[in-house]
Design an enzyme around this catalytic site. Structure first.
Site, PDB file in Angstrom:
ATOM      1  CG  ASN A 148      -2.092  -0.983   0.944  1.00 50.81           C
ATOM      2  OD1 ASN A 148      -3.007  -0.657   0.203  1.00 50.81           O
ATOM      3  ND2 ASN A 148      -2.035  -2.175   1.532  1.00 50.81           N
ATOM      4  CG  HIS A 151      24.658   6.390   9.668  1.00 53.46           C
ATOM      5  ND1 HIS A 151      25.405   6.754   8.578  1.00 53.46           N
ATOM      6  CD2 HIS A 151      23.385   6.775   9.388  1.00 53.46           C
ATOM      7  CE1 HIS A 151      24.632   7.341   7.680  1.00 53.46           C
ATOM      8  NE2 HIS A 151      23.386   7.364   8.152  1.00 53.46           N
ATOM      9  CB  ALA A 210      -1.254  -0.802  13.169  1.00 51.40           C
TER      10      ALA A 210
END
Length: 180
Positions: free
Chosen positions: A78, A108, A149
C-alpha cells in the site's frame, strides 16, 4: 544475519548508478496515475531485482536502491512504503504490507557515521505487516506472522506469531492448520 559495511567516503559507481536509476524511475512512478498501464510498466522497470506475478503496488513510495528489493507473487504493498535498501529486502509470496510501512536494512556505525552497517531483511510468505510498522535491519518476519500497526520490529518474528508494540512483543500464537 551477516553484517556488511559500506564506507560512504569510497566512491562506488555501480551503487551511485543504482541510486540514480531508482530515483529517476520513482519520480516518474510517483507522478503517474496509479494502476494504469504506464504505472504498471514503471513498477516493472523499477523492480529489476525481481517482481513476481499478480502484485498490487500502490504509490507513492520511497526506495533507495530498488535493485535490492525482491518481491514474490501475489504481494500487496500500500501507499507510503519506504525502503532504506542499502541491503537486500526479500518479500516472499502472498505478503500484505499496509500503508506507511518502513523497512530499514542499514544504520550508521556508532563511531564512524560515514560507514553504513547493513543487514538484509526477509519477510516470509503469507506475512501481514500492519500500518505504520517499522522493520529494522537483520530482521526476518516468519511465515504467516502478523506485525501489528505501529510496531517497531527489532528482532526476528517466529512463524505463525502476532507481534505488536515498541519494541514488538509476542501477542499471540496462530494455529498453522487454520491457514488455507
Amino acid at each position: 544475519m551477516e553484517e556488511k559495511r559500506i564506507d560512504l567516503r569510497i566512491p562506488d559507481n555501480k551503487r551511485n548508478e543504482q541510486i540514480k536509476r531508482t530515483s529517476d524511475t520513482l519520480f516518474k512512478l510517483n507522478h503517474a496515475q496509479p494502476l494504469t498501464e504506464e504505472y504498471n510498466n514503471l513498477v516493472k522497470e523499477l523492480f529489476v531485482g525481481g517482481l513476481g506475478e499478480n502484485c498490487i503496488i500502490t504509490g507513492p513510495f520511497y526506495i533507495i536502491i530498488a535493485d535490492n528489493v525482491h518481491i514474490g507473487n501475489n504481494v500487496a504493498i500500500n501507499p507510503y512504503f519506504k525502503c532504506m535498501s542499502a541491503g537486500h529486502i526479500y518479500i516472499e509470496d502472498n505478503v500484505q504490507i499496509a500503508m506507511n510501512v518502513s523497512i530499514i536494512t542499514n544504520n550508521h556505525d556508532f563511531y564512524d557515521r560515514a560507514v553504513l552497517t547493513v543487514k538484509d531483511v526477509r519477510i516470509k510468505k503469507n506475512a501481514w505487516i500492519g500500518a505504520g510498522a517499522i522493520i529494522l535491519p537483520g530482521v526476518t518476519i516468519g511465515e504467516n506472522a502478523i506485525v501489528g500497526a505501529g510496531s517497531v520490529v527489532t528482532k526476528d518474528v517466529a512463524p505463525n506469531t502476532i507481534v505488536a508494540g515498541n519494541p514488538a512483543r509476542v501477542i499471540k500464537q496462530l494455529e498453522p492448520e487454520k491457514f488455507h
